[in-house]
Design a protein around this motif. Structure first.
Motif, short mmCIF file in Angstrom:
data_model
loop_
_atom_site.label_atom_id
_atom_site.label_comp_id
_atom_site.label_asym_id
_atom_site.label_seq_id
_atom_site.Cartn_x
_atom_site.Cartn_y
_atom_site.Cartn_z
N GLY A 181 0.81 -1.21 0.00
CA GLY A 181 0.00 0.00 0.00
C GLY A 181 0.85 1.26 0.00
O GLY A 181 0.69 2.15 -0.85
N ARG A 182 1.77 1.34 0.95
CA ARG A 182 2.62 2.54 1.03
C ARG A 182 3.56 2.61 -0.16
O ARG A 182 3.83 3.70 -0.70
CB ARG A 182 3.40 2.50 2.34
CG ARG A 182 4.07 3.81 2.74
CD ARG A 182 4.47 3.76 4.19
NE ARG A 182 5.23 4.92 4.63
CZ ARG A 182 5.63 5.11 5.89
NH1 ARG A 182 5.32 4.21 6.82
NH2 ARG A 182 6.32 6.18 6.22
N GLY A 191 -2.12 8.62 -5.91
CA GLY A 191 -2.97 7.73 -5.13
C GLY A 191 -3.90 6.88 -5.96
O GLY A 191 -4.67 6.08 -5.42
N GLY A 192 -3.84 7.00 -7.28
CA GLY A 192 -4.73 6.22 -8.12
C GLY A 192 -4.49 4.73 -8.00
O GLY A 192 -5.43 3.93 -7.91
N VAL A 193 -3.23 4.33 -8.01
CA VAL A 193 -2.91 2.90 -7.86
C VAL A 193 -3.35 2.42 -6.48
O VAL A 193 -3.93 1.33 -6.35
CB VAL A 193 -1.41 2.66 -8.08
CG1 VAL A 193 -1.03 1.23 -7.67
CG2 VAL A 193 -1.03 2.92 -9.52
N LEU A 194 -3.09 3.22 -5.46
CA LEU A 194 -3.49 2.83 -4.10
C LEU A 194 -4.99 2.62 -4.01
O LEU A 194 -5.47 1.65 -3.42
CB LEU A 194 -3.03 3.89 -3.10
CG LEU A 194 -3.47 3.69 -1.65
CD1 LEU A 194 -3.00 2.34 -1.11
CD2 LEU A 194 -2.94 4.83 -0.78
N ARG A 195 -5.76 3.51 -4.60
CA ARG A 195 -7.22 3.36 -4.55
C ARG A 195 -7.66 2.08 -5.25
O ARG A 195 -8.59 1.39 -4.79
CB ARG A 195 -7.90 4.58 -5.18
CG ARG A 195 -7.84 5.83 -4.30
CD ARG A 195 -8.68 6.97 -4.86
NE ARG A 195 -8.12 7.53 -6.08
CZ ARG A 195 -7.21 8.50 -6.10
NH1 ARG A 195 -6.75 9.01 -4.97
NH2 ARG A 195 -6.75 8.97 -7.24
N SER A 196 -6.99 1.72 -6.33
CA SER A 196 -7.35 0.48 -7.02
C SER A 196 -6.99 -0.74 -6.18
O SER A 196 -7.72 -1.74 -6.20
CB SER A 196 -6.66 0.42 -8.39
OG SER A 196 -5.26 0.22 -8.26
N LEU A 197 -5.91 -0.67 -5.43
CA LEU A 197 -5.54 -1.78 -4.55
C LEU A 197 -6.55 -1.94 -3.42
O LEU A 197 -6.94 -3.06 -3.07
CB LEU A 197 -4.13 -1.54 -3.97
CG LEU A 197 -2.97 -1.45 -4.96
CD1 LEU A 197 -1.66 -1.24 -4.23
CD2 LEU A 197 -2.90 -2.68 -5.86
N VAL A 218 -5.79 -6.04 8.79
CA VAL A 218 -4.90 -5.62 7.72
C VAL A 218 -3.63 -5.06 8.34
O VAL A 218 -3.70 -4.23 9.26
CB VAL A 218 -5.56 -4.54 6.83
CG1 VAL A 218 -4.58 -4.03 5.78
CG2 VAL A 218 -6.80 -5.11 6.15
N HIS A 219 -2.49 -5.54 7.86
CA HIS A 219 -1.21 -5.05 8.37
C HIS A 219 -0.54 -4.16 7.32
O HIS A 219 -0.50 -4.50 6.13
CB HIS A 219 -0.27 -6.22 8.68
CG HIS A 219 1.14 -5.80 8.93
ND1 HIS A 219 2.22 -6.27 8.21
CD2 HIS A 219 1.66 -4.91 9.83
CE1 HIS A 219 3.33 -5.71 8.65
NE2 HIS A 219 3.02 -4.88 9.62
N LEU A 243 -6.05 3.53 3.92
CA LEU A 243 -5.95 2.27 4.66
C LEU A 243 -7.24 1.97 5.41
O LEU A 243 -7.77 0.84 5.36
CB LEU A 243 -4.78 2.33 5.64
CG LEU A 243 -4.60 1.09 6.53
CD1 LEU A 243 -4.14 -0.09 5.70
CD2 LEU A 243 -3.61 1.38 7.66
N PHE A 244 -7.78 2.95 6.10
CA PHE A 244 -8.97 2.72 6.91
C PHE A 244 -10.25 2.69 6.08
O PHE A 244 -11.34 2.48 6.63
CB PHE A 244 -9.05 3.74 8.05
CG PHE A 244 -7.94 3.56 9.06
CD1 PHE A 244 -7.95 2.49 9.92
CD2 PHE A 244 -6.86 4.42 9.09
CE1 PHE A 244 -6.93 2.28 10.83
CE2 PHE A 244 -5.83 4.23 10.00
CZ PHE A 244 -5.86 3.15 10.87
#
Length: 354
Positions: A181-182, A191-197, A218-219, A243-244
């Motif tokens: 994630g990070r 943040g587009g890739v993060l949102r898709s993950l 989730v860790h 994350l949340f």
């Protein structure tokens, strides 16, 4: 009052086990002898964690090649030239690449859980890899006859089965490892890739009930391998709001190694939902200095200034050896840090109760 405390997962493999793995690869011992060494390491890991007072244990990932690649055991449709993950010290880890479909797991976490429960006398936590991490197996160029959409559909089915098998097998909690994630913010700061993950992980979690999600965590951490990280330089507060948004009931967040923990804790307090609990990291597996119980206590009390104690727990920042060949931290140091976490959490609980 009491505060829950849990390990993240991996414990460094013993020198005897590492030597046995090398001997097996060289043909000097057979698979039966290697299995015996794995069993010894598993039994010793659980017994030691219990002797340290750990109220929840893991198998220490003693028999996994890595936290990431365990589902790929025995698969014959992979190529070695997959995505490369660079670490701050210059070393890299390379994932395999899916060469043809369909995608299926070769091994499931329930097998590891069943083995651990043979020896444990306290609840056992089971770590699993996230669908978002495994999505990196699919190459940039489409696989003929097997589209990315078909792959993701199969992946979601496989991860659901992996998590459900662990829940049905009696896991105290199931921890989804989401260290990518990070790292994704390094690849795409927008943040587009993060949102898709996050969306992909939520596709899996949507298949579970509220009561089941309460046992799914989730860790997140900036990666930990050979005393280096892959994304500690990325602003943590850019990750935490996303994350949340993952629809899990529990979160295990690296914190001990952060330079500005109060800023991180304030962000967590802002975005933690009412149905979620957060376990904060109070020991740093990369730091060779063993924390004292008093240091751990103070880290917990600092967290309690931002987060209500009834929604708070403690953990290690990361596993101590997420990749099986990582010998940068000794087994003795890892166990000493676990002891400090357990004892320091108890001290904090006493202070908060008073």
């Amino acid at each position: 009052m009491s505060l829950p405390t849990e390990p993240i997962g991996s414990i460094p493999r013993s020198p005897a086990l590492l030597a046995g793995i090398a001997d097996h690869a060289a043909g000097r011992i057979d698979s039966e002898a290697l299995d015996s060494l794995y069993d010894d390491a598993l039994r010793d890991t659980i017994a030691t964690l219990e002797s340290l007072g750990s109220p929840v244990v893991t198998d220490g990932e003693q028999t996994k090649p890595s936290f990431l690649t365990y589902p790929l055991a025995g698969l014959d449709n992979l190529a070695p030239d997959g995505a490369v993950i660079p670490f701050a010290d210059g070393h890299t880890r390379q994932l395999p690449r899916l060469a043809k479909g369909p995608f299926r797991y070769g091994a499931r976490s329930g097998e590891y859980l069943a083995a651990a429960r043979r020896y444990a006398t306290v609840p056992v936590k089971q770590a699993v890899i996230s669908p978002s991490a495994l999505s990196l197996l699919y190459p940039q160029d489409p696989i003929p006859g097997y589209s990315r959409e078909e792959f993701l559909d199969d992946l979601v089915d496989e991860v659901e089965a992996d998590i459900r098998g662990a829940l049905d097998g009696g896991a105290h909690t199931v921890q989804i490892d989401f260290t990518e994630g990070r790292f994704s913010l390094k690849l795409d700061p927008s943040g587009g890739v993060l949102r898709s993950l996050v969306e992909l992980n939520n596709r899996v979690l949507a298949r579970f009930t509220d009561s089941e999600r309460a046992r799914i965590g989730v860790h997140t951490c900036p990666g930990g391998d050979q005393d280096s990280t892959h994304s500690l330089d990325i602003d943590y507060t850019a990750l935490l709001p996303h994350l949340f948004a993952v629809n899990a009931g529990v979160f295990y967040v690296q914190l001990a190694s952060e330079a500005d923990p109060d800023r991180v804790l304030a962000t967590i307090a802002t975005h933690l939902r009412p149905d979620q609990r957060v376990f904060v990291g109070v020991t740093d597996p990369i730091d060779p200095v063993v924390e004292t119980p008093t240091q751990v206590r103070d880290r917990v009390l600092r967290a309690a200034e931002h987060i209500a104690p009834d929604r708070l727990g403690t953990c290690d920042d990361c596993g101590f050896a997420p990749f099986g060949d990582d010998t940068s931290t000794s087994r003795e140091t890892a166990f000493a840090k676990v002891r400090a976490r357990v004892e320091g959490t108890a001290l904090a609980a006493e202070s908060l109760g008073a």
